[in-house]
Design an enzyme around this catalytic site. Structure first.
Site, PDB file in Angstrom:
ATOM      1  N   SER A  98       0.027  -1.067 -10.545  1.00 50.78           N
ATOM      2  CA  SER A  98       1.482  -1.285 -10.549  1.00 50.78           C
ATOM      3  C   SER A  98       1.829  -2.617 -11.218  1.00 50.78           C
ATOM      4  O   SER A  98       1.007  -3.535 -11.267  1.00 50.78           O
ATOM      5  CB  SER A  98       2.014  -1.298  -9.110  1.00 50.78           C
TER       6      SER A  98
HETATM    7  N1  SAM Z   1      -2.107   0.128  -5.495  1.00 50.58           N
HETATM    8  C1  SAM Z   1      -2.746   0.374  -6.761  1.00 50.58           C
HETATM    9  C2  SAM Z   1      -3.255  -0.885  -7.411  1.00 50.58           C
HETATM   10  O1  SAM Z   1      -3.085  -1.981  -6.862  1.00 50.58           O
HETATM   11  O2  SAM Z   1      -3.885  -0.762  -8.476  1.00 50.58           O
HETATM   12  C3  SAM Z   1      -1.912   1.204  -7.698  1.00 50.58           C
HETATM   13  C4  SAM Z   1      -1.716   2.575  -7.195  1.00 50.58           C
HETATM   14  S1  SAM Z   1      -1.446   3.817  -8.412  1.00 50.58           S
HETATM   15  C5  SAM Z   1       0.237   3.493  -8.862  1.00 50.58           C
HETATM   16  C6  SAM Z   1      -1.393   5.238  -7.302  1.00 50.58           C
HETATM   17  C7  SAM Z   1      -2.738   5.639  -6.763  1.00 50.58           C
HETATM   18  O3  SAM Z   1      -2.530   6.583  -5.712  1.00 50.58           O
HETATM   19  C8  SAM Z   1      -3.662   6.293  -7.766  1.00 50.58           C
HETATM   20  O4  SAM Z   1      -4.885   5.627  -7.818  1.00 50.58           O
HETATM   21  C9  SAM Z   1      -3.815   7.712  -7.208  1.00 50.58           C
HETATM   22  O5  SAM Z   1      -5.065   8.298  -7.499  1.00 50.58           O
HETATM   23  C10 SAM Z   1      -3.603   7.483  -5.726  1.00 50.58           C
HETATM   24  N2  SAM Z   1      -3.239   8.668  -4.948  1.00 50.58           N
HETATM   25  C11 SAM Z   1      -2.390   9.678  -5.259  1.00 50.58           C
HETATM   26  N3  SAM Z   1      -2.331  10.567  -4.249  1.00 50.58           N
HETATM   27  C12 SAM Z   1      -3.160  10.116  -3.272  1.00 50.58           C
HETATM   28  C13 SAM Z   1      -3.542  10.602  -1.989  1.00 50.58           C
HETATM   29  N4  SAM Z   1      -3.057  11.741  -1.496  1.00 50.58           N
HETATM   30  N5  SAM Z   1      -4.413   9.871  -1.262  1.00 50.58           N
HETATM   31  C14 SAM Z   1      -4.915   8.702  -1.740  1.00 50.58           C
HETATM   32  N6  SAM Z   1      -4.614   8.214  -2.952  1.00 50.58           N
HETATM   33  C15 SAM Z   1      -3.738   8.905  -3.707  1.00 50.58           C
END
Ligand code: SAM
Length: 224
Positions: free
Chosen positions: A61
């Site tokens: 993000s």
């Molecule tokens: N917080 C992160 C960082 O500091 O880099 C950025 C997050 S990124 C915008 C969203 C993340 O959520 C992705 O890595 C994606 O694979 C994960 N994601 C999506 N659905 C998910 C789920 N049901 N359970 C766990 N992770 C999930």
């Protein structure tokens, strides 16, 4: 490279724009090296205030979004935090630096859930190399159902957008706890929702404004 200087410049910009304001969050942004949570070819862009690709159609993000969520969360030292969407591990490190200072005197800890195995491994390596692995536990797990094993939590932060608020996440909050979750369209048009759980178990919901996150997948997420 001038990462330290660039980091300080970014912190000053985020303060001047009003995204960063509390000393504990500012301190954390000054310490956590965002460049160490990026693929090698993107490290030089670490201190541009923008989301960046980390593979598998996912992003780290933008720093201002990490700042907004950390400031709204009003973390206390010793908080037990659940993050859903580990991605690179950067946001988990930012939160760990606030809830558990380096002497590990308090019980603060961040549990962070990632559904994509390759990103789970990427974040785990990043957190080990930056010495956050004592304060952050990365778990390969569908975060749309929360993580009952360590519940209840003081704070739950979802960093992917859900079609609606999974009630199981409210159940996994402590009394007095807070959930932050983007809810709305599959891509781009979502509201950041804050749900405070009162000491009598009732909840208060507040819409904090428009955000753009990648979709939450899994049982309570978007079916792709
Ligand atoms: N917080 C992160 C960082 O500091 O880099 C950025 C997050 S990124 C915008 C969203 C993340 O959520 C992705 O890595 C994606 O694979 C994960 N994601 C999506 N659905 C998910 C789920 N049901 N359970 C766990 N992770 C999930």
């Amino acid at each position: 490279m001038f990462f330290k200087e660039w980091r300080e410049d970014l912190v000053k910009t985020l303060i001047s724009k009003g995204y960063l304001y509390s000393s504990k969050v500012i301190r954390s942004f000054r310490i956590v090296p965002r460049e160490k949570f990026l693929p090698i070819n993107l490290k030089k862009k670490a201190y541009i205030d923008t989301p960046l690709p980390i593979g598998f159609e996912q992003t780290i993000s933008a720093p201002h979004m990490v700042a907004i969520m950390a400031e709204v969360s009003d973390f206390k030292e010793g908080n037990k935090v659940l993050e859903i969407g580990t991605g690179s591990g950067y946001n988990a490190a930012i939160m760990a630096e606030i809830v558990c200072l380096k002497n590990y005197q308090n019980q603060g800890h961040v549990y962070t859930l990632e559904i994509i195995p390759e990103l789970y491994s990427f974040a785990k390596k990043n957190l080990e190399e930056t010495n956050y692995d004592n304060r952050v536990t990365v778990i390969l797990h569908d975060g749309s159902i929360g993580y009952a094993d360590q519940a209840p939590y003081d704070r739950i932060l979802v960093t992917a957008a859900a079609p609606k608020v999974p009630t199981v996440l409210i159940e996994q909050l402590k009394l007095g706890g807070m959930l932050l979750i983007p809810v709305g369209d599959h891509y781009f048009f979502q509201s950041l929702i804050k749900i405070k759980k009162n000491y009598d178990g009732s909840t208060v919901t507040e819409k904090l404004g428009g955000v753009a996150f990648v979709p939450l997948t899994g049982k309570n997420g978007w079916k792709s």
